[in-house]
Enzyme design. Structure first.
Site, PDB file in Angstrom:
ATOM      1  CB  ALA A 141      -0.936  -0.003   1.202  1.00 41.81           C
ATOM      2  CG  ASP A 247      -3.893  -8.568  11.435  1.00 43.58           C
ATOM      3  OD1 ASP A 247      -3.264  -9.580  11.063  1.00 43.58           O
ATOM      4  OD2 ASP A 247      -4.186  -7.629  10.673  1.00 43.58           O
ATOM      5  CG  ASP A 273       1.750  -1.833   9.176  1.00 43.97           C
ATOM      6  OD1 ASP A 273       2.118  -0.639   9.096  1.00 43.97           O
ATOM      7  OD2 ASP A 273       1.623  -2.561   8.185  1.00 43.97           O
TER       8      ASP A 273
HETATM    9 ZN   LIG Z   1       3.658   0.148   7.752  1.00 41.45          ZN
END
Ligand SMILES: [Zn+2]
Length: 382
Positions: A141, A247, A273
């Site tokens: 991303a 997660d 993160d």
């Molecule tokens: Zn990151």
């Protein structure tokens, strides 16, 4: 002023005291053990609770509607207050691959928050620069149009604006190599991430000082039995501290177990993160000028690429315990002392020992945050 946290199960995390007190004076821990609070009037009762060092998150972009790239003090403060509710006492606000001016604005804002400390929240310890010297094929991303090599970046200028604790880069790119030794000379961790480095290139990079890895397995070359890849090197080369996102979305629980088994609690570093949408309702948010969607705990670009997380450090500890079955003290170590060591702040942070900062979290037996103390001040009460 003296204050004591009394009667809890104290996990330092290298030692476990079934029932003990923590004595704090002037923001510093002065004693840990049974009976050390005798005669102290100011008390925080922790009977039936767990007392542990506050969590240290070395890779976190945002939360509660704020992002480190907003480049404002207000954003860092908003993040700091939100993280404190999740047991975090210190963190490294993390930048994105963006234009150098935008990265510099963020570094300045974070530096300002270190010069004039934030009240009522976790403390920023310095910056994690994630990019822009990364591999385009592993950008995830990170906005590709802002990727550049270290040769085309005034990194000395960026480092001069604040306290850089980590820099994530792709070491297989020749022009990025000088940045590894530079970062280490300046006291920062040199971090492999968003990288397609081969095992051999990783061995070379470690020789130059590379000592840390960004979200192990995510956006790095994976393991093949004839090509151990970036991930194989991260797991096998002892010098490397390995961040991981627990997660249950970024890594299969069995892979979390594998990372922890291979790196051990001394080298495995829990991170979130997390991004702007963490701690916010499901919906659309922004990351580096891109639209991202937060839905049921997952954060994605519109094309489905994972784009950070909505994870919190307390949930990460609970998950790692469930995924690995490890003793609680080891799970806590990976959220406290190990991250603190990985960025060179363990002389002040990461464990409950005399002489260290009174950064403390009080947890229920099922690991829900009851209270958070930063430098001896209670900043959150559940
Ligand atoms: Zn990151």
């Amino acid at each position: 002023m003296r204050i004591a946290i009394t009667g809890g199960k104290v996990i330092t995390p290298l030692e476990v005291h079934e029932r003990a007190d923590v004595l704090i004076e002037g923001g510093t821990i002065v004693a840990v053990g049974p009976g050390v609070a005798e005669g102290v009037r100011e008390r925080l009762a922790a009977d039936g609770m767990l007392v542990a060092p506050g969590f240290v998150d070395v890779h976190v972009h945002g939360g509660a509607g704020h992002d480190a790239m907003d480049g404002t003090r207000e954003a860092i403060e908003g993040m700091a207050r939100y993280f404190a509710t999740k047991g975090v006492t210190s963190f490294c606000p993390t930048t994105l691959t963006q234009a150098p001016e935008a990265i510099m604005a963020s570094v300045r804002a974070i530096h300002d928050c270190q010069q004039r400390p934030i009240e009522g929240g976790a403390q920023p310890l310095g910056v994690h620069l994630e990019g822009p010297c990364i591999e385009a094929g592993k950008k995830g991303a990170q906005p590709g149009e802002h990727i550049r090599t270290a040769a085309a970046l005034d990194y000395e200028g960026i480092f001069s604006l604040g306290n850089i604790r980590l820099i994530t880069l792709a070491p297989e790119i020749e022009e990025n190599r000088p940045l590894i030794a530079f970062a280490r000379r300046r006291g920062a961790a040199a971090v492999v991430g968003h990288s397609a480095a081969t095992y051999e290139q990783m061995v070379e990079a470690v020789g130059l000082g590379l000592n840390h890895a960004t979200h192990t397995f995510n956006q790095m070359e994976g393991i093949h039995h004839r090509q151990p890849g970036t991930a194989g090197a991260v797991l096998l080369l002892e010098e490397i501290y390995a961040e991981f996102i627990a997660d249950g979305i970024h890594l299969h629980p069995a892979i979390v177990d594998m990372v922890v088994r291979l790196k051990g609690p001394e080298r495995a570093v829990m991170i979130t993160d997390a991004i702007r949408g963490a701690g916010m309702p499901d919906g659309e948010y922004e990351l580096g000028g891109q639209k991202i969607v937060v839905k049921q705990g997952a954060v994605r670009l519109t094309d489905g690429t994972l784009a950070g997380s909505a994870l919190t450090m307390d949930a990460a500890v609970r998950n790692v315990r469930a995924f690995t079955g490890r003793p609680l003290a080891e799970c806590l170590q990976m959220a406290t002392l190990t991250p603190a060591r990985s960025i060179g702040v363990a002389h002040r942070k990461g464990s409950l020992e005399p002489g260290k900062d009174a950064d403390i979290v009080i947890l229920s037996p099922d690991l829900e945050v009851q209270a958070t103390m930063v430098m001896g001040e209670v900043v959150y009460r559940g």
